[in-house]
Structures are given as C-alpha cells and as structure tokens.
Design a protein around this motif. Structure first.
Motif, PDB file in Angstrom:
ATOM      1  N   LEU A  98       0.874  -1.189   0.060  1.00  0.00           N
ATOM      2  CA  LEU A  98       0.005   0.088   0.084  1.00  0.00           C
ATOM      3  C   LEU A  98       0.919   1.086  -0.032  1.00  0.00           C
ATOM      4  O   LEU A  98       0.435   2.354   0.069  1.00  0.00           O
ATOM      5  CB  LEU A  98      -1.058  -0.086   1.359  1.00  0.00           C
ATOM      6  N   GLY A  99       2.181   1.199  -0.101  1.00  0.00           N
ATOM      7  CA  GLY A  99       3.073   2.207  -0.101  1.00  0.00           C
ATOM      8  C   GLY A  99       3.267   2.357  -1.633  1.00  0.00           C
ATOM      9  O   GLY A  99       2.619   1.958  -2.415  1.00  0.00           O
ATOM     10  N   ALA A 100       4.436   3.225  -1.731  1.00  0.00           N
ATOM     11  CA  ALA A 100       4.895   3.659  -3.371  1.00  0.00           C
ATOM     12  C   ALA A 100       6.036   2.585  -4.023  1.00  0.00           C
ATOM     13  O   ALA A 100       6.167   2.702  -5.113  1.00  0.00           O
ATOM     14  CB  ALA A 100       5.520   4.966  -3.201  1.00  0.00           C
ATOM     15  N   ASP A 101       6.408   1.659  -3.299  1.00  0.00           N
ATOM     16  CA  ASP A 101       7.689   0.961  -3.760  1.00  0.00           C
ATOM     17  C   ASP A 101       7.564   0.230  -4.986  1.00  0.00           C
ATOM     18  O   ASP A 101       8.489  -0.123  -5.711  1.00  0.00           O
ATOM     19  CB  ASP A 101       8.160   0.118  -2.500  1.00  0.00           C
ATOM     20  N   TYR A 127       0.670  -2.849 -11.462  1.00  0.00           N
ATOM     21  CA  TYR A 127      -0.035  -1.747 -10.773  1.00  0.00           C
ATOM     22  C   TYR A 127      -1.342  -1.815 -10.390  1.00  0.00           C
ATOM     23  O   TYR A 127      -2.138  -2.399 -11.160  1.00  0.00           O
ATOM     24  CB  TYR A 127      -0.067  -0.473 -11.691  1.00  0.00           C
ATOM     25  N   GLY A 128      -1.663  -1.800  -9.105  1.00  0.00           N
ATOM     26  CA  GLY A 128      -2.806  -2.304  -8.520  1.00  0.00           C
ATOM     27  C   GLY A 128      -4.119  -1.197  -8.426  1.00  0.00           C
ATOM     28  O   GLY A 128      -4.753  -0.943  -7.270  1.00  0.00           O
ATOM     29  N   LEU A 129      -4.529  -1.068  -9.751  1.00  0.00           N
ATOM     30  CA  LEU A 129      -5.798  -0.049  -9.810  1.00  0.00           C
ATOM     31  C   LEU A 129      -6.516  -0.964 -10.658  1.00  0.00           C
ATOM     32  O   LEU A 129      -6.654  -1.386 -11.840  1.00  0.00           O
ATOM     33  CB  LEU A 129      -5.629   1.117 -10.839  1.00  0.00           C
ATOM     34  N   ALA A 130      -7.472  -1.632 -10.014  1.00  0.00           N
ATOM     35  CA  ALA A 130      -8.460  -2.861 -10.443  1.00  0.00           C
ATOM     36  C   ALA A 130      -9.053  -2.347 -11.870  1.00  0.00           C
ATOM     37  O   ALA A 130      -9.186  -3.374 -12.608  1.00  0.00           O
ATOM     38  CB  ALA A 130      -9.280  -3.469  -9.494  1.00  0.00           C
ATOM     39  N   GLU A 131      -9.659  -1.602 -11.855  1.00  0.00           N
ATOM     40  CA  GLU A 131     -10.379  -1.114 -13.083  1.00  0.00           C
ATOM     41  C   GLU A 131      -9.831  -0.952 -14.508  1.00  0.00           C
ATOM     42  O   GLU A 131     -10.260  -0.874 -15.639  1.00  0.00           O
ATOM     43  CB  GLU A 131     -11.414   0.177 -12.951  1.00  0.00           C
ATOM     44  N   ILE A 143       1.862  -6.657  -6.167  1.00  0.00           N
ATOM     45  CA  ILE A 143       1.025  -5.825  -6.494  1.00  0.00           C
ATOM     46  C   ILE A 143       1.153  -4.242  -5.586  1.00  0.00           C
ATOM     47  O   ILE A 143       1.056  -4.374  -4.554  1.00  0.00           O
ATOM     48  CB  ILE A 143      -0.595  -6.057  -6.077  1.00  0.00           C
ATOM     49  N   GLY A 144       1.413  -3.203  -6.355  1.00  0.00           N
ATOM     50  CA  GLY A 144       1.665  -1.961  -6.114  1.00  0.00           C
ATOM     51  C   GLY A 144       0.249  -1.398  -5.818  1.00  0.00           C
ATOM     52  O   GLY A 144      -0.001  -0.564  -6.980  1.00  0.00           O
ATOM     53  N   ASN A 145      -0.271  -1.236  -4.923  1.00  0.00           N
ATOM     54  CA  ASN A 145      -1.548  -0.749  -4.820  1.00  0.00           C
ATOM     55  C   ASN A 145      -1.586   0.684  -5.126  1.00  0.00           C
ATOM     56  O   ASN A 145      -0.545   1.365  -4.716  1.00  0.00           O
ATOM     57  CB  ASN A 145      -2.165  -0.596  -3.099  1.00  0.00           C
TER      58      ASN A 145
END
Length: 344
Positions: A98-101, A127-131, A143-145
């Motif tokens: 949930l950070g930027a790494d 990149y964790g943007l589901a849409e 997964i990089g939220n």
C-alpha cells in the motif's frame, strides 16, 4: 486464505483490519506495529473491540510472518516494502504493497521522486488499480496498490485518455483530501487548531503522486502525458474530491464523452457514474469502496471538467487493496467491500 498485515496501526492498517475481519475467506494470522508491539489491536483502536483479538508483533518478525502467510499486506511508508519484498522473494506468497515501492514500472522514476534507490527494481510487479489492470492482477505476485490521489485522478480521466478525446499536455488535476491522508503521526500541519476552519494547497508542482498519475495516463493514451497536479488539505477526516480539467480534441462531441465513460465503466462494481452535469461529494462515498464520477462540458473554453469522489482510506487505500486481494485470489470482487456508504 492466511493473510498478515505489516504496519497495522496506521490509519490504513486499521482500515485493513476493519475490512478483513469481515472477509469470509481471509484469516488474519499476524499483525505488526513498531510503536505498539505486545498490545492487542483494540488497545490502539477501540472500535475493534471484540473483532480482532490478535496481539501486535514487532516488525523484526516480518520475515517469519511472511513464511507463515499466503498474502502479505504491507501498510508502511515508502522504502520498507521493497526491502521486505526482496528478502522474501523466494517464498510462494503474494505481496500487496500500500506504499509507493512497487507502483512504478521504471525504478529510476521511483528513485528520482522518492529520493531512494530501489532495492528490488527487478521485481515483476503490477500496478494495483483494478478497473485498469484487473487481468494482470489475477496472476501477479507483487501488487503495487494505487495511491489515493492517483486513484481519484486516473479513474476520472481514464475513459477520456483511453478513447483519445483530450489534447496531450492539457490535463490539470486539483484534488483535496481529508487529513487522514497524512497519517496518524501528529504534526503541525494536522494539529487541530492549525487545520480547523482552513483550506490550503501543498506540494505544488512537486507532489510525489504526480509521476504515478503521469505513468498511468501515458500508458492508457499511448503517448507521454505531462500533468499539472495540485493537492489540497481539507479540514475533515476522510475523503478526496478531484477536479480534473482537459482540453477536448477538435470535433469531439458531448455524446462521445458520455459514451467514453459508459463504455469504460460498464459493469464495474465500484464505479458510480453520475453522468453529465453530475456533482460527486465525499460524504456520499464515506466508508465505502465506491468512486463517484460526474463530468461537465464547457463549450466556451473547449474543456471537459471531470469530478471524482472517493474515501481516501477505502477506495484510495485499504478497500482497493482488498479489491485487488479478491481479484488475485479468485474471490468475488466485492467480498467484504459491499458496505453502503456512511451518511451523514
């Protein structure tokens, strides 16, 4: 599914606890905290009384925790997840950071904006943007939220840039967030007398979420996008409202804009389109994983103005992480995320 939360006593970590305790397919096996190790979660967050009896463990146990987990949620500031991810890369577990790494495809961009060399730059990540990245998330190990401001801005603009309806270099994003986005540590900026009855900008022309937004919009449009992004701080706890401006390409009609949004988000469980001339509000999404979007056309200037509202702690962080968890593990995407927003 055995899950653990590394960094469970920040606002985002607490929100993960709230959501995951109600998840029928998630068994929370470990939670950590540097500042509250040895305490139960409810001692730090009383709203979790009777819901989470786990004792907070020290961060030093993270590698052992990873070995005992199937999914690791890392809710720590930047610079920590990449070290942990590299140390446990040999384990068959998924990491949701949930950070930027793990948000950037190019480790050099991360180093430039965050001032640290990336210690796990060769890691395969999604990149964790589901849409946008749903299919890639299904098989991702790391997964990089997506960040909170980028979630609001990218979701607002994705239909337009994907359809090629706006002019390159014309995008401006003004977004305002509740103070929980600054984290739980007390500072002068989020001290109540300083915050109350005030509204201010910060990070002008240099906020770290800028390259994250540009990366996504460039990939979606197929051409490099440079964005002007200005964040603001609101005297409230939760919520982000993003106001996004872009110049339409010559000849683009109102119907084409409408169709871009409806086609892009058809069937999306957490996108609520308010339509042309709609006005999203943070209170209407509070405590939920929804993103509300409305758009306005300005024929005088030739611009489209898109408004989006999210809860920065849910769709902008913990809820999105659980949405990614559901996708990656093959669960129904709305599992534990179907709560109606809190109102008033």
């Amino acid at each position: 599914m055995k899950v653990s939360i590394i960094g469970a006593t920040g606002y985002v970590g607490a929100e993960l606890l709230r959501i995951l305790t109600a998840h029928p397919q998630a068994e929370i096996v470990h939670i950590t905290s540097e500042s509250h190790a040895g305490e139960v979660a409810a001692a730090v967050y009383p709203h979790l009384r009777g819901c989470c009896p786990l004792v907070l463990e020290p961060m030093a146990a993270a590698a052992d925790i990873a070995a005992d987990s199937e999914v690791l949620f890392v809710a720590l500031p930047h610079g920590h997840a990449m070290k942990l991810g590299k140390a446990v890369a040999h384990l068959p577990l998924r990491i949701i950071d949930l950070g930027a790494d793990y948000r950037f495809a190019d480790p050099a961009v991360y180093a430039q904006w965050y001032g640290l060399p990336h210690e796990h730059g060769d890691a395969a990540r999604v990149y964790g943007l589901a849409e946008w990245q749903r299919e890639a998330i299904r098989t991702a190990k790391i997964i990089g939220n997506a960040g909170c401001y980028p979630t609001a801005g990218i979701l607002a603009l994705m239909p337009l840039v994907r359809a090629g309806l706006v002019q390159r270099g014309s995008i401006i994003i003004d977004a305002a967030s509740g103070v929980s986005g600054a984290g739980r540590a007390a500072t002068a900026a989020n001290h109540f007398p300083e915050l109350y009855d005030s509204f201010k900008a910060y990070g002008v022309a240099g906020h770290r979420h800028t390259p994250e937004i540009e990366q996504a919009l460039s990939q979606l449009s197929g051409e490099e996008q440079v964005v002007s992004f200005t964040p603001h701080l609101l005297p409230m706890v939760r919520g982000i409202l993003a106001t996004c401006y872009a110049a339409l390409r010559p000849g683009v009609s109102a119907d084409e804009v409408d169709e871009a949004f409806t086609a892009c988000y058809a069937g999306e469980p957490f996108i609520r389109l308010l339509g042309r001339n709609g006005y999203p509000a943070t209170k209407a999404v509070r405590g939920s994983n929804f993103c509300d979007i409305g758009w306005h056309l300005d024929p005088r200037t030739g611009r489209v103005v898109v408004l989006s509202a999210i809860d920065n702690l849910v769709k902008g962080a913990a809820g999105q992480a659980v949405q990614n968890f559901n996708i990656a593990c093959g669960f129904a995407e709305d599992t534990a995320l179907d709560a109606i927003p809190l109102y008033p």
